[in-house]
Design an enzyme around this catalytic site. Structure first.
Site, PDB file in Angstrom:
ATOM      1  N   CYS A  98      42.834  36.570  50.743  1.00 17.37           N
ATOM      2  CA  CYS A  98      41.907  35.888  51.630  1.00 17.37           C
ATOM      3  C   CYS A  98      41.030  36.958  52.247  1.00 17.37           C
ATOM      4  CB  CYS A  98      42.684  35.180  52.731  1.00 17.37           C
ATOM      5  SG  CYS A  98      43.980  34.109  52.072  1.00 17.37           S
ATOM      6  N   ARG A 111      36.583  36.270  48.241  1.00 17.50           N
ATOM      7  CA  ARG A 111      38.032  36.502  48.236  1.00 17.50           C
ATOM      8  C   ARG A 111      38.824  35.201  48.289  1.00 17.50           C
ATOM      9  NH1 ARG A 111      39.330  41.634  49.350  1.00 17.50           N
ATOM     10  NH2 ARG A 111      41.400  41.003  50.033  1.00 17.50           N
ATOM     11  N   TRP A 113      42.236  31.597  50.457  1.00 21.13           N
ATOM     12  CA  TRP A 113      42.575  31.221  49.089  1.00 21.13           C
ATOM     13  C   TRP A 113      44.053  30.826  49.141  1.00 21.13           C
ATOM     14  CZ3 TRP A 113      45.759  33.308  45.066  1.00 21.13           C
ATOM     15  CH2 TRP A 113      45.474  32.813  43.786  1.00 21.13           C
ATOM     16  N   ASN A 158      46.200  37.946  55.461  1.00 20.25           N
ATOM     17  CA  ASN A 158      45.932  37.976  54.022  1.00 20.25           C
ATOM     18  C   ASN A 158      47.191  38.522  53.360  1.00 20.25           C
ATOM     19  OD1 ASN A 158      44.884  38.344  51.427  1.00 20.25           O
ATOM     20  ND2 ASN A 158      44.017  40.339  51.942  1.00 20.25           N
ATOM     21  N   GLY A 159      47.715  37.807  52.368  1.00 19.32           N
ATOM     22  CA  GLY A 159      48.915  38.293  51.684  1.00 19.32           C
ATOM     23  C   GLY A 159      49.989  37.212  51.674  1.00 19.32           C
ATOM     24  N   GLU A 170      36.661  39.062  25.815  1.00 21.88           N
ATOM     25  CA  GLU A 170      35.969  39.097  27.102  1.00 21.88           C
ATOM     26  C   GLU A 170      34.904  37.995  27.180  1.00 21.88           C
ATOM     27  OE1 GLU A 170      36.366  40.132  29.903  1.00 21.88           O
ATOM     28  OE2 GLU A 170      34.407  40.231  30.862  1.00 21.88           O
ATOM     29  N   LYS A 227      34.886  34.984  29.967  1.00 22.36           N
ATOM     30  CA  LYS A 227      33.727  34.788  30.840  1.00 22.36           C
ATOM     31  C   LYS A 227      33.259  33.343  30.773  1.00 22.36           C
ATOM     32  CE  LYS A 227      33.622  37.497  32.668  1.00 22.36           C
ATOM     33  NZ  LYS A 227      34.157  38.738  33.134  1.00 22.36           N
ATOM     34  N   GLU A 233      35.800  30.923  32.528  1.00 19.23           N
ATOM     35  CA  GLU A 233      35.981  30.952  33.979  1.00 19.23           C
ATOM     36  C   GLU A 233      34.806  30.373  34.753  1.00 19.23           C
ATOM     37  OE1 GLU A 233      35.445  35.785  34.260  1.00 19.23           O
ATOM     38  OE2 GLU A 233      36.504  34.801  35.866  1.00 19.23           O
ATOM     39  N   HIS A 245      44.962  31.510   9.151  1.00 16.97           N
ATOM     40  CA  HIS A 245      46.408  31.329   9.294  1.00 16.97           C
ATOM     41  C   HIS A 245      46.750  30.176  10.231  1.00 16.97           C
ATOM     42  CE1 HIS A 245      47.125  34.813   6.845  1.00 16.97           C
ATOM     43  NE2 HIS A 245      46.230  35.481   7.564  1.00 16.97           N
ATOM     44  N   LYS A 301      38.115  36.570  43.897  1.00 15.59           N
ATOM     45  CA  LYS A 301      37.702  37.850  43.350  1.00 15.59           C
ATOM     46  C   LYS A 301      38.833  38.858  43.289  1.00 15.59           C
ATOM     47  CE  LYS A 301      34.686  40.796  41.822  1.00 15.59           C
ATOM     48  NZ  LYS A 301      34.327  40.635  40.414  1.00 15.59           N
TER      49      LYS A 301
HETATM   50  C1  F6R Z   1      37.244  37.997  35.270  1.00 18.38           C
HETATM   51  C2  F6R Z   1      37.769  38.863  36.309  1.00 18.38           C
HETATM   52  C3  F6R Z   1      39.231  39.052  36.384  1.00 18.38           C
HETATM   53  C4  F6R Z   1      39.559  40.478  36.859  1.00 18.38           C
HETATM   54  C5  F6R Z   1      41.068  40.616  37.110  1.00 18.38           C
HETATM   55  C6  F6R Z   1      41.434  42.026  37.514  1.00 18.38           C
HETATM   56  O1  F6R Z   1      35.844  37.965  35.285  1.00 18.38           O
HETATM   57  O2  F6R Z   1      37.031  39.406  37.096  1.00 18.38           O
HETATM   58  O3  F6R Z   1      39.855  38.758  35.187  1.00 18.38           O
HETATM   59  O4  F6R Z   1      39.128  41.384  35.890  1.00 18.38           O
HETATM   60  O5  F6R Z   1      41.451  39.728  38.111  1.00 18.38           O
HETATM   61  O6  F6R Z   1      40.777  42.410  38.673  1.00 18.38           O
HETATM   62  P1  F6R Z   1      40.644  43.934  39.059  1.00 18.38           P
HETATM   63  O7  F6R Z   1      39.764  44.585  38.059  1.00 18.38           O
HETATM   64  O8  F6R Z   1      40.037  43.919  40.433  1.00 18.38           O
HETATM   65  O9  F6R Z   1      42.023  44.510  39.042  1.00 18.38           O
END
Ligand code: F6R
Length: 610
Positions: A2, A27, A74, A100-101, A483, A487, A490, A506, A605
């Site tokens: 959060c 966050r 969150w 937060n946590g 990747e 993208k 998400e 397969h 994030k």
């Molecule tokens: C996807 C994305 C996540 C992060 C993952 C790791 O677009 O951003 O998959 O890559 O949560 O986050 P970090 O790099 O902050 O450890």
């Protein structure tokens, strides 16, 4: 995971807190709230939903006072609701906290409190803390916080205020990020720098176990354990304010996609010695002798950073012949990895706070491995606990979907792989110079792709109603396909799969039917013909194929329905270029669907919980 903000000073706290929360919304954004003291009592406003909802509430009923805390949530314990929103308060409304946590032992603490007759208003783990504070308080907030924190297990950053002591805020950090901003006659608490950047550039990054006591004129830092004062460096933040904001773009994600040339240039700065034409990492502790002793490399990360790690494996193995394993951090930490003192573990994390990656780092260290972190946040937990850091200089990444952090991570891997190879004498001078030359061209090549990206938008719009998509590739192209698929999932919420092109037959080929959209990455010369065969297989079943390939492979036109060309570079470096169209496809698809591009559903994030 959060966002926390706190303010003490001479100005009205309300707008400082809500503006700060807007910068922290990445966050978590399922509810928000603030608590403000006017010197005699604390007023709390909080609501389920985005910060706009909280602001509407504040328009009806504002809060006055020059001391306050705020939170954007969150949800972990308890669904998003008004009641579960922070700040939380005790039964008399004397204490207010944001957290937060996760408090791992909250159930047993809650049971004790219930038995003592305390009634709870929320389902959160956080609420136990505020009731414990009310019970521990004997006239001194700092002592009460210290007493309570000793009873907590888990990861937490806390900001605490007390009606009886309206001249102070108390903050505590244990395994969740927290910074203290130092101003003139005012001080701040925040989970991240952008939240306070418009007020001050001077920050203390708290360490695990630190407690900060803030008055408007003073910040004092102590160890929670011993109560002794601790000294932390006052860091001057050099980011531009607009670097941390949208800068005229409709979304942070688009801004961050277009910032990639700059992020790559910044990540290159100081890493190539122009005189010797060698890669340099000033300050790296890993000695050439230690490099010679490395018998295995483990790369550990989550999500997009993990995908960068898959590319890292290819590149390191190709250039150094050192075997590399890549692990998802949440698996690595529990699989008893065979990491030892001759291993090098590379952890990759944009935020430097991802709980699983941090735990993996600790596990690797416990097993005797040297740990090197590739991270975008220098003061982060991961950066501080690693033996060595290769910083990506991408600037703050705000959009939940990672873009510029990923390409900067790729560049960090390229530089580090060349560095390892050069120190192991595994490259001829000519090979090294050629690689370095190619690395230096990458920012401009990314710029070229971005300048000629109009057709990508119309492709994205054409796929917006699809239910399923496939990304296929071989070798490095497969790593990039993963990747691209993540993208798209998400932020557009369209299901997609990334497949090693040779694996389709397969089983998965059964899913290809008339009109199925396939994005094929075809950048590796040695695999070109194999990819053409795989493209032919899907086209024979009715697939519509977009091919992403190098300008020199223009003849791919004949095998696909649409083609997207990228400039040529060293084969190992194509992922940095081929991912750009994929980022734009996901952005424009999400935009066409009217989704909240920067804050996709169910995500946040910075994932500081397991
Ligand atoms: C996807 C994305 C996540 C992060 C993952 C790791 O677009 O951003 O998959 O890559 O949560 O986050 P970090 O790099 O902050 O450890």
């Amino acid at each position: 995971m959060c966002g926390i903000i706190g303010y003490i000073g001479n100005r009205q706290a309300q707008s400082i807190l809500t503006n700060g929360l807007r910068k922290l919304e990445y966050r978590g954004y399922d509810s928000a709230g603030i608590a403000v003291s006017d010197g005699t009592s604390i007023a709390v406003r909080k609501a389920k939903g985005r910060i706009d909802v909280l602001e509407q509430q504040l328009e009806q009923s504002s809060v006055q006072g020059q001391l306050g805390i705020g939170h954007t949530r969150w949800a972990t314990h308890g669904r998003p609701s008004d009641e579960n929103s922070h700040p939380h308060f005790d039964q008399e409304g004397i204490f207010s906290i944001v957290h937060n946590g996760i408090i791992e032992n909250y159930l047993e603490l809650k049971q004790d409190l219930l038995e003592q007759g305390v009634s709870f208003t929320s389902e959160t783990d956080t609420e136990v803390i505020v009731h414990l504070l009310a019970r521990a308080y004997e006239g001194d907030l700092v002592t009460a916080v210290r007493t309570v924190v000793k009873q907590l297990r888990g990861a937490f950053a806390l900001a605490v205020m007390c009606e009886h002591e309206p001249d102070k805020l108390v903050a505590v950090r244990y395994a969740s990020p927290l910074i203290i901003g130092v101003g003139q006659g005012e001080n701040f608490i925040a989970s991240d720098i952008p939240a306070i950047l418009e007020h001050t550039r001077d920050v203390f990054v708290l360490d695990d176990g630190d407690m900060a006591i803030l008055t408007k004129d003073r910040v004092s830092l102590h160890s929670m354990e011993t109560d002794e004062p601790v000294v932390r460096e006052l860091v001057r933040i050099e980011w531009d304010k607009e670097q941390a904001e949208k800068d005229g773009y409709e979304h942070y994600m688009l801004k961050e996609i277009y910032e990639q040339p700059r992020a790559l240039r910044n990540t290159l700065v100081g890493r190539v010695d122009e005189r010797t034409q060698k890669v340099a990492f000033p300050g790296l502790n890993l000695t050439p002798q230690a490099i010679t002793g490395i018998d295995k490399i483990f790369i550990v990360a989550c999500g997009t950073a993990y995908h960068a790690g898959l590319v890292g494996k290819y590149v390191i193995e190709s250039l150094t012949q050192i075997p590399v394993e890549v692990d998802v951090a949440s698996e690595f930490r529990y699989r008893r990895p065979l990491v030892g003192k001759n291993s090098l573990t590379i952890v990759v994390s944009q935020s430097g706070e991802t709980a699983d990656t941090l735990a993996a780092l600790r596990e690797a260290k416990r097993r005797g491995s040297t740990v090197l972190a590739i991270t975008n946040v220098v003061g982060s937990s991961i950066a501080r606990e690693a033996d060595d850091v290769v910083a990506t200089i991408a600037g703050p990444e705000i959009a939940v979907a990672s873009t510029k952090a990923y390409t900067s991570q790729l560049l960090a891997f390229y530089l580090f792989a060349v560095y390892l190879a050069q120190e192991k004498l595994a490259l001829s001078e000519q090979e090294r110079k050629q690689l370095i030359q190619a690395l230096k061209q990458l920012p401009e090549q990314v710029e070229n792709i971005l300048d000629n990206a109009d057709h990508i938008r119309s492709f994205a719009e054409s796929i917006r109603h699809e239910k399923n998509l496939f990304f296929i590739g071989r070798g490095l192209d497969y790593a990039v396909a993963l990747e691209g698929s993540l993208k798209l999932k998400e932020i557009s919420y369209i299901h997609s799969e990334a497949y090693a092109a040779g694996e389709l037959k397969h089983g998965t080929l059964a899913l290809i039917e008339e009109g199925t959209q396939v994005i094929a990455l075809v950048t590796q010369a040695e695999l070109f013909e194999k990819m053409i065969s795989n493209i032919t297989e899907v086209k024979a079943r009715g697939a519509h194929v977009l091919g992403i390939t190098l300008e020199e492979n223009i003849e791919l036109h004949r095998s696909v329905d649409e083609v997207c060309l990228i400039p040529a570079t060293e084969p190992l470096f194509t992922p940095i270029l081929s991912v750009i169209p994929l980022q734009l496809i996901s952005y424009y698809t999400s935009l066409a669907l009217g989704n909240d591009v920067d804050r996709p559903r169910n995500l946040a994030k910075s994932v500081t919980v397991e």
